[in-house]
Every structure is written in structure tokens, then in C-alpha cells.
Design an enzyme around this catalytic site. Structure first.
Site, PDB file in Angstrom:
ATOM      1  N   GLY A  31      77.526  44.128   4.129  1.00 38.57           N
ATOM      2  CA  GLY A  31      77.095  43.263   3.033  1.00 38.57           C
ATOM      3  C   GLY A  31      75.731  42.655   3.291  1.00 38.57           C
ATOM      4  O   GLY A  31      75.286  42.531   4.443  1.00 38.57           O
ATOM      5  N   ASN A  32      75.045  42.334   2.230  1.00 33.80           N
ATOM      6  CA  ASN A  32      73.766  41.628   2.356  1.00 33.80           C
ATOM      7  C   ASN A  32      73.438  40.977   1.025  1.00 33.80           C
ATOM      8  O   ASN A  32      73.832  41.474  -0.025  1.00 33.80           O
ATOM      9  CB  ASN A  32      72.641  42.576   2.808  1.00 33.80           C
ATOM     10  CG  ASN A  32      72.727  43.927   2.145  1.00 33.80           C
ATOM     11  OD1 ASN A  32      72.360  44.079   0.994  1.00 33.80           O
ATOM     12  ND2 ASN A  32      73.249  44.923   2.857  1.00 33.80           N
ATOM     13  N   THR A  47      70.689  41.648   9.419  1.00 23.42           N
ATOM     14  CA  THR A  47      71.503  42.844   9.654  1.00 23.42           C
ATOM     15  C   THR A  47      72.290  42.669  10.957  1.00 23.42           C
ATOM     16  O   THR A  47      71.920  41.854  11.815  1.00 23.42           O
ATOM     17  CB  THR A  47      70.583  44.094   9.716  1.00 23.42           C
ATOM     18  OG1 THR A  47      71.407  45.259   9.776  1.00 23.42           O
ATOM     19  CG2 THR A  47      69.645  44.092  10.918  1.00 23.42           C
ATOM     20  N   GLY A  48      73.399  43.377  11.056  1.00 24.78           N
ATOM     21  CA  GLY A  48      74.163  43.396  12.306  1.00 24.78           C
ATOM     22  C   GLY A  48      74.899  42.110  12.636  1.00 24.78           C
ATOM     23  O   GLY A  48      75.253  41.887  13.792  1.00 24.78           O
ATOM     24  N   GLU A  78      69.026  47.850   3.531  1.00 23.30           N
ATOM     25  CA  GLU A  78      69.360  47.826   2.108  1.00 23.30           C
ATOM     26  C   GLU A  78      68.558  46.768   1.342  1.00 23.30           C
ATOM     27  O   GLU A  78      68.696  46.642   0.132  1.00 23.30           O
ATOM     28  CB  GLU A  78      70.868  47.614   1.921  1.00 23.30           C
ATOM     29  CG  GLU A  78      71.639  48.881   2.247  1.00 23.30           C
ATOM     30  CD  GLU A  78      73.158  48.748   2.164  1.00 23.30           C
ATOM     31  OE1 GLU A  78      73.658  47.616   2.139  1.00 23.30           O
ATOM     32  OE2 GLU A  78      73.816  49.792   2.149  1.00 23.30           O
ATOM     33  N   HIS A  97      75.151  42.067  -2.430  1.00 24.37           N
ATOM     34  CA  HIS A  97      75.741  43.387  -2.217  1.00 24.37           C
ATOM     35  C   HIS A  97      76.907  43.266  -1.255  1.00 24.37           C
ATOM     36  O   HIS A  97      76.780  42.677  -0.179  1.00 24.37           O
ATOM     37  CB  HIS A  97      74.695  44.362  -1.656  1.00 24.37           C
ATOM     38  CG  HIS A  97      75.317  45.612  -1.122  1.00 24.37           C
ATOM     39  ND1 HIS A  97      76.124  46.415  -1.888  1.00 24.37           N
ATOM     40  CD2 HIS A  97      75.288  46.185   0.111  1.00 24.37           C
ATOM     41  CE1 HIS A  97      76.560  47.433  -1.155  1.00 24.37           C
ATOM     42  NE2 HIS A  97      76.066  47.311   0.062  1.00 24.37           N
ATOM     43  N   HIS A 160      80.442  53.623  -2.145  1.00 28.07           N
ATOM     44  CA  HIS A 160      79.737  52.640  -1.334  1.00 28.07           C
ATOM     45  C   HIS A 160      80.227  51.206  -1.575  1.00 28.07           C
ATOM     46  O   HIS A 160      80.850  50.615  -0.702  1.00 28.07           O
ATOM     47  CB  HIS A 160      78.227  52.795  -1.589  1.00 28.07           C
ATOM     48  CG  HIS A 160      77.369  51.892  -0.767  1.00 28.07           C
ATOM     49  ND1 HIS A 160      76.003  52.023  -0.702  1.00 28.07           N
ATOM     50  CD2 HIS A 160      77.659  50.823   0.010  1.00 28.07           C
ATOM     51  CE1 HIS A 160      75.507  51.089   0.086  1.00 28.07           C
ATOM     52  NE2 HIS A 160      76.500  50.349   0.524  1.00 28.07           N
TER      53      HIS A 160
HETATM   54 ZN   LIG Z   1      76.550  48.553   1.569  1.00 29.90          ZN
END
Ligand SMILES: [Zn+2]
Length: 271
Positions: A31-32, A47-48, A78, A97, A160
Site C-alpha cells: 500500500g501507499n 516503501t518497505g 508506485e 492505493h 493488483h
Molecule cells: Zn499495489
């Protein structure tokens, strides 16, 4: 932009992360989400990292070309999809997302959530199209949304997950809740024999409400475009316009073969 408000925005991003993780819309470090705070500045999640335990210092700041401006952490690849959305839709200030399991199940089954079943979904979202699959983090991913970006605020990404957008973080996040909730209801209705779609006049009425609420972006055309297993395309009693699904087409063929067989047998018997 004052320092205080930037800290508040970072806290808001952390709060959205906590909700997304608690509701199991993501697993592990998935997710982001991001917030456009000025013409050329975007705050984004790192991220991560698990999105359930973010602290304001983990939030990254990038420019519209994804170059890092601030923070020790890096955003997800993303982020490209977020930046493309901000470029194409200046009214959008936040992008979320995630991979909510039921909605993502529809996306994995090749099904959109374009069914005119619940008034709130029609009024608030207009519809939820299914965008074609693209490699996560690749430049093809923003490309896959382009056909739908100007009509909708919520999207399924094939195989996705989902993306929702809005004028602020909570508006975008609430659309994610609506998508997942709707996917659960639709799945339940299908297990109980199939959802009853609203007739076109009723859907048009709801699009009228959208207009009255001053929803900024153009609404999706006031037609039902179900891709449900029962939609028979032009012969569909619900929409009369959808693409016939393979299952419905198969049922149609079977019905036709059975009818012809019956007629042939009848004519043979009457000889
Ligand atoms: Zn994704």
C-alpha cells in the site's frame, strides 16, 4: 505552507495508514498513499514499511518528477501512478492505493464494480472501473488508468488492488472503505442468487443527485455497464448495454441449443 500544517498532514498520513492496516486493506508492507501539498511538492508514505505503524518522520517529500526533497525514507515505485494522477487531475490532492481483499478479489477475477446496485455507491463514486493489468511500479501502471481517470474517482487494478482519489486524504480514504464495503455486499448478493441492478431511470435520477451535489469531475455515463456473470449484453434485462459475460453467453448458447432441439423433436414427433 506553514510548518504546523505540514506536520499535521504527515500525522494525517500516519492515521490513514493505521486505519488501512487495521481494516486489513494491506498485508506486510503493501500500500501507499500521498498528498499533494503544493504545485511541486507531494508527501508520500515510505516503501518497505508497514503502513500501520508510521510516524511523521517516516513520511517522504518528493517533487512532481519523483525526486526526493526531504526525509530519510524513499517512497514506493508506485509513486509514479500518484504523480500521473496529480498531473492529469489538478482537482485531486490525495491518492490512496491498497489491496482490500474483497475488491481485489473482483479485480483478480477480471470483474469491475460497475454495477448499479447501491445508491450511495452510484452517487459517491459514479462507478468503479477495472483497469487493465500492468506491472506494479512500472511506467505502464499509470498508463493503465488513463482511459478512466477523467470520469472516475475509484479504480480497480486488474490482479493488483485498488486506487481512490479525492480533494483531501480522508475523502480519498473513505472511497477505499466504500469500495471494499460495496465489494462485500455485491459478493454476498451474488452468493444469494445475484444482485438486482437498479433500472436505468433510477440510475439517471442518482446521477442527477451527483450533479446537484456539485461533484466536480464529469460523472460516468448514466448507464449500467455490468460485467456480472449474468449480464447478457444487449439482451440484458438490467442494462441492455453491457458486454455479455462469457458465462452469460454460454448460458445463452445452451438455451438456444435446447430450444432448437426441442423444436426439432416436436416437429419429428408430429410427422
Ligand atoms: Zn499495489
Amino acid at each position: 505552507m506553514s510548518v504546523t500544517s505540514e506536520t499535521q498532514w504527515k500525522q494525517e498520513l500516519c492515521e490513514i495508514g493505521r486505519r488501512i492496516w487495521l481494516r486489513e486493506y494491506v498485508a506486510a508492507n503493501d500500500g501507499n498513499f500521498s498528498l499533494r501539498i503544493s504545485e511541486n511538492e507531494v508527501l508520500a508514505t515510505p516503501t518497505g514499511m508497514s503502513k500501520g505503524f508510521l510516524t511523521p518522520d517516516m513520511i517522504c517529500k518528493v517533487d512532481m518528477e519523483a525526486n526526493p526533497l526531504e526525509g530519510a525514507y524513499r517512497p514506493s515505485s508506485e509513486i509514479l501512478i500518484h504523480l500521473e494522477i496529480y498531473r492529469q487531475r489538478p482537482d485531486v490532492k490525495a491518492v490512496v492505493h491498497a489491496h482490500p481483499p474483497t475488491a481485489t478479489g473482483f479485480a483478480a477475477a477480471g470483474l469491475s464494480l460497475q454495477e448499479c446496485v447501491l445508491p450511495e455507491v452510484i452517487v459517491n463514486l459514479g462507478g468503479v472501473p477495472l483497469c487493465p493489468y500492468a506491472l506494479p511500479g512500472s511506467p505502464e501502471l499509470p498508463e493503465s488508468l488513463k482511459d478512466y481517470l477523467h470520469q472516475y474517482d475509484a479504480f480497480l487494478l486488474a490482479n493488483h488492488g485498488a486506487v481512490t482519489i479525492g480533494p483531501d486524504l480522508f475523502a480519498a480514504y473513505y472511497k477505499m472503505e466504500t469500495i471494499e464495503h460495496f465489494a462485500k455486499i455485491l459478493l454476498t448478493a451474488r452468493l444469494l442468487g445475484g444482485a438486482q441492478g437498479l433500472p436505468t431511470e433510477r440510475v439517471q435520477e442518482l446521477y442527477g443527485l451527483r450533479e446537484r451535489f456539485g461533484l466536480k469531475h464529469p460523472a460516468a455515463p448514466p448507464v449500467c455497464v455490468p460485467r456480472s456473470p449474468t449480464c447478457m449484453g444487449e439482451d440484458c434485462p438490467v442494462c441492455g448495454v453491457g458486454e455479455p459475460s462469457p458465462a452469460a453467453a454460454e448460458g445463452h448458447t445452451r438455451e438456444l441449443v435446447e430450444r432448437i432441439t426441442r423444436e426439432v423433436l416436436q416437429s419429428l414427433r408430429s410427422r
